[in-house]
Design an enzyme around this catalytic site. Structure first.
Site, PDB file in Angstrom:
ATOM      1  N   THR A  44      -0.458  -3.500   4.306  1.00 40.77           N
ATOM      2  CA  THR A  44      -0.572  -2.765   5.105  1.00 40.77           C
ATOM      3  C   THR A  44      -1.662  -2.711   6.041  1.00 40.77           C
ATOM      4  O   THR A  44      -1.979  -2.753   6.933  1.00 40.77           O
ATOM      5  CB  THR A  44      -1.666  -2.058   4.360  1.00 40.77           C
ATOM      6  OG1 THR A  44      -2.547  -1.584   3.632  1.00 40.77           O
ATOM      7  CG2 THR A  44      -0.373  -1.168   3.239  1.00 40.77           C
ATOM      8  N   SER A 147     -11.133  -7.641   6.199  1.00 38.68           N
ATOM      9  CA  SER A 147     -11.691  -6.110   5.788  1.00 38.68           C
ATOM     10  C   SER A 147     -13.133  -6.784   4.452  1.00 38.68           C
ATOM     11  O   SER A 147     -13.918  -7.806   4.876  1.00 38.68           O
ATOM     12  CB  SER A 147     -10.556  -5.272   5.742  1.00 38.68           C
ATOM     13  OG  SER A 147     -11.374  -4.212   5.181  1.00 38.68           O
ATOM     14  N   ASP A 305     -17.355  -1.679   6.358  1.00 38.52           N
ATOM     15  CA  ASP A 305     -16.910  -3.319   5.993  1.00 38.52           C
ATOM     16  C   ASP A 305     -17.499  -3.699   7.302  1.00 38.52           C
ATOM     17  O   ASP A 305     -17.895  -3.389   8.033  1.00 38.52           O
ATOM     18  CB  ASP A 305     -15.530  -2.480   5.149  1.00 38.52           C
ATOM     19  CG  ASP A 305     -14.623  -2.079   6.321  1.00 38.52           C
ATOM     20  OD1 ASP A 305     -15.658  -1.845   7.601  1.00 38.52           O
ATOM     21  OD2 ASP A 305     -13.626  -2.721   5.435  1.00 38.52           O
TER      22      ASP A 305
END
Length: 550
Positions: A44, A147, A305
């Site tokens: 994703t 990420s 993050d």
């Protein structure tokens, strides 16, 4: 979920990544594409992996970069490519590898001034601002980041001219071409030495960050935050937000205390996550333990993050907010305090996000648009203004400017954090207190995700389910009102199953990167009811596996 003994504690030296070994493996190891775990695979949010596992090496980056060049040419995308990187140890080597290919292909590359770090939302903002009013010569972008993943990981994702995550057909084409190039020993990859990259007229330094910061007042009422003089704590968790936060404070006169401005590729300053690993997950109470301990020192605190597309809100009243709770608060506040938005602008949420959002939206007369997991499903709605807000249960969201025009089409943890400050300044209540009021009005939601082992065959069976495979009439003592394997209204595949009753629901979908099935559950009837939903969800999924195979 079992919690590791080290969870929430400072990371011991034994957990720290060996950075020289990691970088050596990036250059020395070559992937075997006959092994599925070593192939390029876009989930994703791009391709992710580790050089130590041969899943993110120089070969991967060179091949993906060439495949991207070929894709751009096939689609006649010939404007600048905005390239950014985060603070993971593998990001800078991957950045260098990518530039060698992009420059050899004559791509007009823009990179952050001074080789600094670039948040994902800043790249999305840059793409959209460049493309505004253009019909040709459109820009797109690449963000080199895994990420919130552990320090050993690397990643790369592509944002097309729409500014948000690429659609599956786009990533599928890039993925297929990249794996073919790897299998061919990188024949067909154009590349020049790194020292020649910056002699090319097509390679440019560019300041992404300042225009983004200057534009923030168009999406957040920063004036009210400054006037109230909020004392704000911020932890970038060693990520790309570190360069942005100081500039925001300086530009707008905000009292932001960056509690940890350190950049360290081992992320040795982190507290350990739930499973005993270092992970820069700003939605995890274990990873955010350091900032949570400081909550009483500030009016509101927040974290991001590593690529700053996710948010973590620490309220003085409650500590770290559950992401679903904050999404509910954000929806309730925004749709009452953004008069410039269209009256028919809807609330975008994933099918696995809390149903509390539906209750809040209904009370405001707003439609809810449910989407599959993945922020790419929100891009079109944000562009045309039919969505005012779009959010995921995994602490990712974005929303429109105050005048109802487009801001970003990717998750923006920076504006979600600043929104928490705006809410606190304007209402005199922090988001934790605001959520308590929501519970008093709509009831208490009990939400939990559980991960269960699933073989590749079971994962494939789960993806192929149809409502006819589900024979159960009730879930946890209530009649089932919906069995979904496709998203209502947009004819999109959910990639799994959702079963709904009046008082609760569960959704099951296979992980794209691990041999697990993710089961999301929620109840408005209490914890015992939630446990019944979980037990029956497992039974329904197991029975459905067998039916789908048959």
């Amino acid at each position: 979920m079992r919690v590791h003994a080290l969870a929430g504690k400072p990371a011991p030296r034994s957990l720290l990544a060996n950075i020289p070994r990691l970088v050596t493996a990036y250059y020395a190891n070559k992937p075997d594409v006959s092994d599925p775990t070593q192939r390029v695979a876009f989930g994703t949010s791009g391709h992710r992996g580790s050089s130590l596992k041969n899943s993110f090496n120089e070969y991967h980056v060179l091949a993906v970069s060439q495949a991207l060049c070929d894709y751009r040419k096939s689609k006649k995308i010939d404007g600048p490519l905005f390239v950014g990187m985060d603070t993971h140890a593998l990001s800078e080597p991957a950045f260098a590898s990518a530039l060698e290919v992009l420059a050899a292909n004559g791509v007009n590359v823009m990179f952050q001034k001074g080789f600094r770090y670039t948040p994902t939302p800043v790249i999305s903002h840059a793409i959209l601002m460049y493309n505004r009013g253009r019909k040709k010569g459109l820009a797109d972008g690449v963000v080199i980041t895994p990420s919130h993943n552990p320090p050993e990981d690397g990643g790369l994702k592509y944002n097309p001219p729409e500014g948000g995550p690429a659609a599956p057909e786009t990533t599928g084409a890039i993925e297929t071409k990249a794996n073919r190039l790897i299998a061919q020993g990188l024949r067909g990859v154009k590349r020049i030495p790194f020292e020649k990259v910056f002699k090319k007229a097509s390679t440019h330094e560019y300041d992404y960050v300042t225009p983004y910061v200057e534009d923030l007042a168009q999406v957040i009422d920063i004036g009210v935050i400054a006037r109230e003089g909020l004392k704000i704590g911020a932890d970038p968790l060693g990520g790309t937000a570190v360069d942005v936060l100081g500039l925001i404070a300086e530009r707008y006169g905000l009292r932001i205390d960056v509690v940890n401005p350190v950049i360290d590729p081992t992320f040795s300053f982190m507290t350990v996550d739930h499973d005993g690993r270092i992970r820069m997950d700003c939605s995890s109470p274990y990873a955010m333990a350091g900032l949570i301990r400081l909550k009483d020192k500030y009016d509101i605190s927040f974290g991001n993050d590593t690529d700053a597309d996710r948010h973590g809100i620490v309220a003085k009243s409650t500590g770290l907010l559950n992401p679903n709770h904050y999404l509910s608060v954000a929806v309730g506040y925004l749709f009452q305090n953004r008069p410039g938005w269209r009256r028919d602008a809807a609330v975008g949420k994933t099918l696995v996000s809390t149903s509390m959002i539906d209750r809040v939206a209904a009370s405001l007369g707003r439609r809810v648009a449910e989407m599959p997991v993945g922020f790419k499903w929100f891009v079109e709605g944000l562009i045309n203004g039919s969505l005012g807000f779009a959010g995921e249960e995994s602490a990712g969201a974005s929303f429109l400017r105050r005048d109802g025009t487009l801001w970003t089409t990717d998750k923006d943890g920076i504006i979600m954090n600043l929104l928490a400050c705006e809410i606190t300044a304007r209402t005199g209540k922090d988001p934790g207190e605001c959520y308590r009021e929501i519970e008093e009005k709509f009831g208490k939601a009990f939400y939990e995700r559980i991960d269960v082992p699933a073989s590749p065959g079971q994962k494939a069976a789960l993806k192929k389910l149809s409502p006819q495979h589900i024979k159960a009439k009730e879930l946890a003592g209530e009649p089932i009102t919906a069995k979904l394997t496709r998203v209502p209204g947009i004819n999109a595949d959910l990639g799994g199953l959702k079963v709904v009753t009046e008082g609760g629901w569960f959704a099951a979908r296979p992980s794209g990167t691990e041999d697990i099935c993710k089961i999301y559950t929620e109840s408005f009837r209490g914890e015992k009811h939630l446990k019944r939903i979980q037990e029956e969800a497992l039974a329904i999924v197991n029975a459905a596996y067998k039916k789908a195979k048959g």
